[in-house]
Write an enzyme that holds these catalytic residues in place. Structure first.
Site, short mmCIF file in Angstrom:
data_model
loop_
_atom_site.label_atom_id
_atom_site.label_comp_id
_atom_site.label_asym_id
_atom_site.label_seq_id
_atom_site.Cartn_x
_atom_site.Cartn_y
_atom_site.Cartn_z
N CYS A 160 0.82 -1.22 0.00
CA CYS A 160 0.00 0.00 0.00
C CYS A 160 0.85 1.26 0.00
O CYS A 160 1.96 1.28 0.53
CB CYS A 160 -0.87 0.04 1.25
SG CYS A 160 -1.92 -1.40 1.43
N ARG B 120 5.28 0.09 -6.13
CA ARG B 120 5.26 -0.70 -4.90
C ARG B 120 4.30 -1.89 -5.01
O ARG B 120 4.33 -2.79 -4.20
CB ARG B 120 4.81 0.19 -3.74
CG ARG B 120 5.80 1.28 -3.41
CD ARG B 120 5.17 2.32 -2.53
NE ARG B 120 4.80 1.78 -1.24
CZ ARG B 120 5.52 1.92 -0.13
NH1 ARG B 120 6.65 2.58 -0.17
NH2 ARG B 120 5.12 1.41 1.01
N TRP C 194 -2.94 -2.69 -1.52
CA TRP C 194 -2.48 -4.04 -1.84
C TRP C 194 -3.18 -4.92 -0.81
O TRP C 194 -2.88 -4.88 0.38
CB TRP C 194 -0.96 -4.11 -1.67
CG TRP C 194 -0.31 -5.37 -2.14
CD1 TRP C 194 0.03 -5.70 -3.42
CD2 TRP C 194 0.12 -6.46 -1.32
NE1 TRP C 194 0.63 -6.93 -3.44
CE2 TRP C 194 0.71 -7.42 -2.17
CE3 TRP C 194 0.07 -6.74 0.04
CZ2 TRP C 194 1.23 -8.62 -1.71
CZ3 TRP C 194 0.60 -7.93 0.50
CH2 TRP C 194 1.17 -8.86 -0.37
N ASN D 191 -1.92 2.31 5.88
CA ASN D 191 -0.98 1.25 5.51
C ASN D 191 -0.71 0.45 6.76
O ASN D 191 -0.58 1.03 7.84
CB ASN D 191 0.37 1.83 5.06
CG ASN D 191 0.33 2.35 3.65
OD1 ASN D 191 -0.70 2.32 3.01
ND2 ASN D 191 1.47 2.84 3.19
N GLY D 192 -0.55 -0.86 6.62
CA GLY D 192 -0.23 -1.69 7.79
C GLY D 192 -1.39 -2.60 8.11
O GLY D 192 -2.31 -2.79 7.29
N GLU E 297 19.29 -16.73 -6.66
CA GLU E 297 18.82 -15.41 -7.09
C GLU E 297 18.35 -15.46 -8.55
O GLU E 297 17.32 -14.87 -8.90
CB GLU E 297 19.95 -14.38 -6.90
CG GLU E 297 19.75 -13.01 -7.53
CD GLU E 297 18.52 -12.25 -7.03
OE1 GLU E 297 17.84 -12.72 -6.10
OE2 GLU E 297 18.23 -11.19 -7.61
N LYS F 281 14.60 -14.55 -9.70
CA LYS F 281 14.36 -13.44 -10.63
C LYS F 281 13.49 -13.89 -11.81
O LYS F 281 12.56 -13.19 -12.19
CB LYS F 281 15.72 -12.93 -11.12
CG LYS F 281 15.75 -11.50 -11.51
CD LYS F 281 16.19 -10.56 -10.41
CE LYS F 281 15.35 -10.62 -9.19
NZ LYS F 281 15.90 -9.86 -8.07
N GLU G 267 9.78 -14.46 -10.64
CA GLU G 267 8.94 -13.31 -10.33
C GLU G 267 8.65 -12.44 -11.55
O GLU G 267 7.62 -11.79 -11.63
CB GLU G 267 9.53 -12.48 -9.19
CG GLU G 267 10.89 -11.92 -9.43
CD GLU G 267 11.42 -11.12 -8.23
OE1 GLU G 267 10.64 -10.74 -7.36
OE2 GLU G 267 12.64 -10.87 -8.18
N HIS H 180 21.11 -35.43 -5.34
CA HIS H 180 20.33 -35.92 -4.19
C HIS H 180 18.84 -35.73 -4.38
O HIS H 180 18.09 -35.78 -3.41
CB HIS H 180 20.81 -35.21 -2.91
CG HIS H 180 22.24 -35.50 -2.58
ND1 HIS H 180 22.67 -36.72 -2.11
CD2 HIS H 180 23.35 -34.73 -2.72
CE1 HIS H 180 23.98 -36.68 -1.95
NE2 HIS H 180 24.42 -35.47 -2.32
N LYS I 49 6.93 -3.94 -3.90
CA LYS I 49 8.33 -3.56 -3.81
C LYS I 49 8.81 -3.54 -2.37
O LYS I 49 9.89 -3.98 -2.04
CB LYS I 49 8.52 -2.18 -4.45
CG LYS I 49 9.95 -1.65 -4.42
CD LYS I 49 10.84 -2.47 -5.32
CE LYS I 49 12.29 -2.03 -5.28
NZ LYS I 49 13.16 -3.12 -5.77
#
Ligand code: F6R
Length: 610
Positions: A2, A27, A74, A100-101, A483, A487, A490, A506, A605
């Site tokens: 948010c 974001r 969000w 927000n939160g 990484e 990447k 996403e 394994h 973000k």
């Protein structure tokens, strides 16, 4: 996640709020809304989807007024739909707020309010707060009602609130959710993120947790939620410009930021290396240099890409400074019972400096008596302010949701940490000089990789038909395999797994066939022969190999289907060069599928909730 924008001043609020929302788009969000107050009238418009939808709706109305609040949501409580999007209001439509939160005790508060006759329109935790203020305003003025409401809340929040009863005021408050007050000329712009403020002013005040501020056109007053006035709060200066937050001819922020990496690495190490002393000069650690000499253990806490930077840091610090290092997901660390004492340093790595889990982990570590340090990009962010000491990345704003330049910058700073801690202990002058010299060369080496951009795009075209990928790496490059897989997942929504090369046999080897390409980090390093054996094992099972190899290594081309060559550097520095082609591969995997790589679905973000 948010985003909040608020405005009070001499200008029309609506265009400023809309511009702010656009700057917060990166974001991640699913709906947006705006309220503008004009005397006794509050106009509220909300829309599901992109800011453009909201703009379209606003264009059909005549929204006038110099005070307003706006929000990108969000979803956490309640699905993305108009009634759940912010601003939320009380029963009478007198009080409007953006939040927000997460309000953790919202259900009990809501039950109590319902008993008092309050009617709720949304499924959100945020709406409860508007009703609480409404109830308290029967007895108190706006400011007192907000302060008393804040005391009843458990959880995290950033708020911007307006009320018809006192229409000349904008009240903001924070607890665990970032909020900045931008101080312009005869105007204030409030936001959860500096990028929504920078166009108007670089002068900002950071609210602390548990604080609120009442803004009027000609001044503001900060107080604690216990109604104690806070005088002379220091102002800070945002240290980057609006140009840095724009695309400058690139198609996406992500590719711009990938190309900014030579500069980001230069800025991370600028003025911080002393080649002749073979040492790092870290001004941010000066005050804790004595404590650092005595620490016996390091724990790195972080999330996502920053966590992978921590894994590389572990290898660097253990090898070159001889200090035992553990790397923990911040989300795990905060809930288990980590063993910490005064000889433990806990390092938080965070681009945004606002990741809720990392912040909670650092607070927990502080509570237990550890020395806390930050490697943070966002200047003035909560983690930067709450750690005992730290080093800023100076990578500039990272707008693309996928972290790229912040990662290589974090790795460069971890090299400086290893150098600094190593030289405080047993590292020889010669080793220190070698690392310092090679570190200075890195920007040029990254440039060499970037020159292969077009070839990397062609390679990705060949591989874009596949739905699954395995990424393998060993030693310093194991976290780079993780990484690389994160990447591509996403940004292009394909399935990918990152694995230590040695672990393939394994389990994951069972997956290998002609439809499961393997991206192998195969630099000419101390584990090269082992990596080659892993490649042979894949080939023997009909798997396709795309290798990241060291320039001049002809052997790798013979056993791989495709190779991207990168220049040689020290083994400990190789992750900083090797990750670049993986970022480019992901970028093209996403863009070739037409995905908006700067705002991939479901991602945010800055993850400011648990
Ligand atoms: C992935 C990515 C995330 C972040 C993570 C931590 O590309 O960007 O995994 O790395 O959310 O964020 P910060 O570093 O802001 O704490």
């Amino acid at each position: 996640m948010c985003g909040i924008v608020g405005y009070i001043g001499k200008n029309e609020a609506e265009p400023i709020l809309l511009d702010g929302l656009r700057r917060l788009e990166y974001r991640g969000y699913d709906s947006a809304g705006i309220s503008v107050i004009n005397g006794k009238k509050i106009e509220t418009v909300k829309a599901v989807g992109k800011i453009a939808e909201l703009e379209e709706k606003l264009s059909k109305k005549d929204v006038k007024g110099n005070i307003g609040i706006a929000h990108t949501r969000w979803a956490t409580h309640g699905k993305p739909c108009e009634k759940n999007s912010h601003p939320h209001s009380d029963c009478k439509g007198d009080i409007f707020l953006v939040h927000n939160g997460i309000i953790e005790n919202y259900q009990e508060l809501k039950d109590d309010l319902k008993k008092l006759g309050h009617k709720f329109k949304s499924e959100t935790d945020s709406e409860v707060v508007a009703h609480l203020i409404e109830d308290l305003m029967k007895k108190y003025d706006f400011k007192t009602a907000v302060a008393k409401t804040l005391k009843m809340l458990k959880g995290t929040y950033g708020f911007a609130i307006v009320s018809k009863s006192e229409p000349e005021k904008l009240i903001i408050a924070r607890n665990g959710s970032p909020l900045l007050l931008g101080i312009g000329k005869d105007e204030y712009v409030v936001a959860s993120d500096a990028s929504a403020i920078i166009r108007h002013t670089k002068r900002v005040v950071y609210l602390e947790d548990g604080e609120m501020a009442v803004l009027e056109k000609d001044g503001y007053e900060i107080s604690s939620m216990h109604e104690k006035i806070i005088k002379n709060r220091e102002e800070s200066e945002i240290d980057w410009s609006i140009e840095e937050a724009e695309k400058q001819g690139f198609d996406h922020f992500m590719i711009k930021e990938i190309f900014e990496q030579p500069q980001a690495v230069t800025d991370a190490v600028r003025g911080r290396i002393n080649v002749s002393d073979g040492n790092a000069k870290l001004g941010g650690l000066r005050d804790v240099s004595k404590e650092l000499r005595e620490i016996e253990r390091i724990i790195i806490v972080s999330c996502g890409t920053s966590y992978y930077a921590g894994l590389v840091g572990e290898y660097m610090i253990e090898e070159y400074a001889g200090i035992p290092v553990e790397v923990e997901y911040a989300s795990e660390f905060r809930y288990r019972k980590p063993i910490i004492d005064s000889k433990t340093a806990v390092i938080a790595i965070s681009q945004s400096g606002e990741t809720a889990d990392t912040l909670a982990a650092i607070r927990e570590a502080k509570n237990k008596g550890a020395l806390t340090l930050g490697i943070v990009n966002a200047v003035g962010s909560t983690i930067a302010r709450e750690t005992d000491a730290g080093v800023y990345n100076h990578a500039g704003p990272e707008i693309g949701v996928a972290s790229t330049k912040a990662f290589t910058s974090q790795l460069s700073i971890l090299v400086l940490f290893a150098l600094f801690l190593g030289r405080q202990r047993n590292m020889s002058l010669v080793t220190g000089q070698r690392i310092a010299k090679e570190l200075e060369k890195l920007p040029k080496l990254i440039e060499e990789v970037l020159k292969q951009n077009d070839d990397i795009k062609k390679i990705m075209k060949k591989y874009s038909k596949y739905r699954d990928f395995l990424y393998l790496g060993r030693k310093y490059n194991m976290p780079i395999a993780y990484e690389g897989a994160l990447k591509i997942k996403e940004i292009s929504y394909v399935h990918a797994e990152g694995y230590p090369s040695g672990e393939m046999k394994h389990g994951p080897i069972a997956l290998i066939d002609e439809n499961f390409p393997v991206v192998v980090l195969a630099p000419k390093d101390s584990v090269y022969e082992k990596t080659i054996s892993g490649i042979e094992e894949v080939k023997a099972r009909g798997g396709k190999i795309l290798a990241i190899g060291t320039k001049g290594d002809k052997n790798i081309a013979k056993i791989s289907d495709d190779v991207i060559y990168v220049p040689k550097t020290l083994e400990m520095l190789s992750p900083i060069v090797n990750v670049v082609p993986l970022q480019l591969l992901s970028y093209y995997a996403g863009t070739l599928k037409g995905i908006d790589v700067d705002k991939p679905r479901n991602l945010a973000k800055s993850v400011t909730v648990e």
